[in-house]
Write an enzyme that holds these catalytic residues in place. Structure first.
Site, short mmCIF file in Angstrom:
data_model
loop_
_atom_site.label_atom_id
_atom_site.label_comp_id
_atom_site.label_asym_id
_atom_site.label_seq_id
_atom_site.Cartn_x
_atom_site.Cartn_y
_atom_site.Cartn_z
N GLU A 68 -7.49 0.72 -9.29
CA GLU A 68 -6.12 1.26 -9.41
C GLU A 68 -5.72 1.97 -10.92
O GLU A 68 -5.26 2.86 -10.92
CB GLU A 68 -4.72 0.34 -8.77
CG GLU A 68 -3.76 1.00 -9.12
CD GLU A 68 -2.55 0.28 -8.62
OE1 GLU A 68 -2.66 -0.86 -8.23
OE2 GLU A 68 -1.31 1.09 -8.28
N ASP A 86 -7.84 -3.61 -6.55
CA ASP A 86 -6.45 -3.89 -7.23
C ASP A 86 -6.25 -5.17 -7.76
O ASP A 86 -6.33 -6.03 -7.32
CB ASP A 86 -5.40 -3.56 -6.12
CG ASP A 86 -4.06 -3.30 -6.50
OD1 ASP A 86 -3.75 -3.71 -7.63
OD2 ASP A 86 -3.22 -3.00 -5.62
N ILE A 88 -3.90 -6.34 -9.65
CA ILE A 88 -2.61 -7.13 -9.16
C ILE A 88 -2.01 -6.14 -8.30
O ILE A 88 -1.40 -5.31 -8.51
CB ILE A 88 -1.65 -7.11 -10.42
CG1 ILE A 88 -2.29 -8.31 -11.65
CG2 ILE A 88 -0.28 -7.83 -10.01
CD1 ILE A 88 -1.52 -8.52 -12.83
N ASP A 89 -2.03 -6.65 -7.00
CA ASP A 89 -1.34 -6.00 -5.91
C ASP A 89 0.34 -6.64 -5.97
O ASP A 89 0.26 -7.78 -5.94
CB ASP A 89 -1.87 -6.07 -4.74
CG ASP A 89 -1.12 -5.10 -3.65
OD1 ASP A 89 -1.11 -4.23 -3.41
OD2 ASP A 89 -0.44 -5.84 -2.73
N THR A 91 2.54 -5.55 -8.63
CA THR A 91 3.11 -5.62 -9.80
C THR A 91 4.51 -5.72 -10.04
O THR A 91 4.92 -6.50 -10.94
CB THR A 91 2.72 -4.37 -10.60
OG1 THR A 91 1.07 -4.33 -10.57
CG2 THR A 91 2.59 -4.56 -12.20
N ASP A 213 -5.04 -0.87 -1.86
CA ASP A 213 -3.95 -1.98 -1.32
C ASP A 213 -4.63 -2.40 -0.14
O ASP A 213 -3.99 -3.36 0.31
CB ASP A 213 -2.88 -1.12 -1.24
CG ASP A 213 -1.83 -0.50 -2.43
OD1 ASP A 213 -2.13 -1.19 -3.26
OD2 ASP A 213 -1.37 0.51 -2.32
P1 2AM Z 1 0.84 -2.23 -6.35
O1 2AM Z 1 1.91 -3.21 -6.98
O2 2AM Z 1 -0.58 -2.59 -6.59
O3 2AM Z 1 1.16 -0.93 -6.99
C1 2AM Z 1 4.63 -2.44 -2.05
O4 2AM Z 1 5.19 -1.97 -3.18
C2 2AM Z 1 3.25 -2.14 -2.14
O5 2AM Z 1 2.93 -0.87 -1.92
C3 2AM Z 1 2.49 -2.88 -3.06
O6 2AM Z 1 1.12 -3.31 -2.52
C4 2AM Z 1 2.29 -1.85 -4.06
O7 2AM Z 1 0.75 -2.01 -4.78
C5 2AM Z 1 2.12 -0.44 -3.15
N1 2AM Z 1 2.64 0.61 -3.81
C6 2AM Z 1 3.42 1.07 -4.48
N2 2AM Z 1 3.71 1.87 -4.89
C7 2AM Z 1 2.81 2.70 -4.40
C8 2AM Z 1 2.01 4.24 -4.16
N3 2AM Z 1 2.91 5.12 -4.94
N4 2AM Z 1 1.13 4.51 -3.61
C9 2AM Z 1 0.56 3.67 -2.89
N5 2AM Z 1 0.81 2.34 -2.82
C10 2AM Z 1 1.80 2.12 -3.68
CA CA Z 2 -1.93 -2.85 -8.57
#
Ligand code: 2AM
Ligand code: CA
Length: 265
Positions: A68, A86, A88-89, A91, A213
């Site tokens: 990511e 990823d 940290i999923d 964040t 994700d």
């Molecule tokens: P992340 O924390 O690794 O960014 C809820 O927010 C979920 O959607 C999380 O798994 C987050 O992953 C992901 N996410 C957030 N914004 C995103 C974006 N713009 N495109 C794709 N995934 C996103």
């Molecule tokens: Ca992430």
């Protein structure tokens, strides 16, 4: 290809990375924004991704990496073996809550998911699956998923999709939310996908997720008989962002047929 050896390496690295994240709770985070003020990244996200890349390149120099935070390779296809990472999923949860986040790693061969690892760092719970060899929580087998109905289901989704938004006609979501037994929102796709895998929720959907994700969770859910597609019912390509519907067999089809047909996803 010896997937069990790759799996052993991956599990060891994920545990080491988890320990680094737990230790980071004591230090001050450096927080930056990416595409918008709510799209967050920290120094830990970046350090953990770089840690995985270094380990993978050392042992498997021919494998490619999609991460990511962009420290991996620039990929235009999924030929060969590709790690979708990823670090940290969730964040935002990591920053605000120090819980409800996970490390998520899917390992694919020519576009087919072979290994999925999701590590809930705070609970020290490692979910993993090897295609054809079962799915496990900390090495304890997870039972296969059973069919269910919408009336008896808990759905995981983000509330933003049920109010007016720029991606979908939110009116299509209202009957689904009303007919379900309940809804939950955890803010991390990886954890929501392992909740589908373990039956803690019955389906999870989102309008926009990235390949990293979903890559790991898809392997784990499919290994247990669940179904993972976009909201049009098509297979994911793991090269671009897409919508997502993951759920128990039967329920997944019912949501597509009875609620989401005709939507512009
Ligand atoms: P992340 O924390 O690794 O960014 C809820 O927010 C979920 O959607 C999380 O798994 C987050 O992953 C992901 N996410 C957030 N914004 C995103 C974006 N713009 N495109 C794709 N995934 C996103
Ligand atoms: Ca992430």
């Amino acid at each position: 290809m010896n997937w069990e050896i790759i799996d052993t390496h991956a599990k060891q690295w994920v545990k080491e990375a988890g320990e680094k994240i737990r230790l980071s709770f004591k230090s001050t985070l450096n927080i930056e924004t990416k595409s918008n003020p709510n799209d967050l990244v920290t120094n830990i996200d970046k350090e953990i991704e770089q840690f995985f890349i270094q380990k993978i390149k050392e042992v498997y120099p021919e494998h490619r990496i999609m991460g990511e935070e962009g420290f991996g390779d620039k990929l235009h296809n999924l030929d060969g073996i590709v790690w979708l990472i990823d670090p940290i999923d969730g964040t935002m949860n990591f920053i605000h809550q120090q819980r409800n986040f996970a490390i998520s790693i899917g390992i694919y061969e020519n576009g087919v998911g072979k290994i999925g690892l999701i590590y809930d760092v705070v609970h020290d719970e490692l979910y993993h699956a090897i295609r054809g060899k079962g799915a496990y929580i900390n090495e304890k087998p997870i039972p296969k998923l059973k069919e269910t109905t919408i009336k008896e289901s808990i759905l995981a989704l983000n509330a933003t999709w049920v109010v007016e938004n720029k991606r979908i006609d939110h009116n299509l979501m209202i009957p689904l939310v009303k007919d379900a037994r309940g809804t939950r929102s955890y803010g991390t796709a990886a954890i929501e996908l392992v909740f589908v895998a373990t039956g803690r929720v019955d389906a999870y959907f989102s309008m926009r997720l990235a390949p990293w994700d979903v890559a790991a969770g898809a392997v784990i859910i499919e290994e247990l008989g669940g179904v993972v597609t976009n909201l049009r019912g098509e297979k994911l390509n793991f090269l671009s962002t897409d919508s997502l519907l993951a759920g128990k067999p039967g329920l997944h089809q019912a949501i597509l047929n009875d609620y989401l047909k005709g939507g512009q996803w």
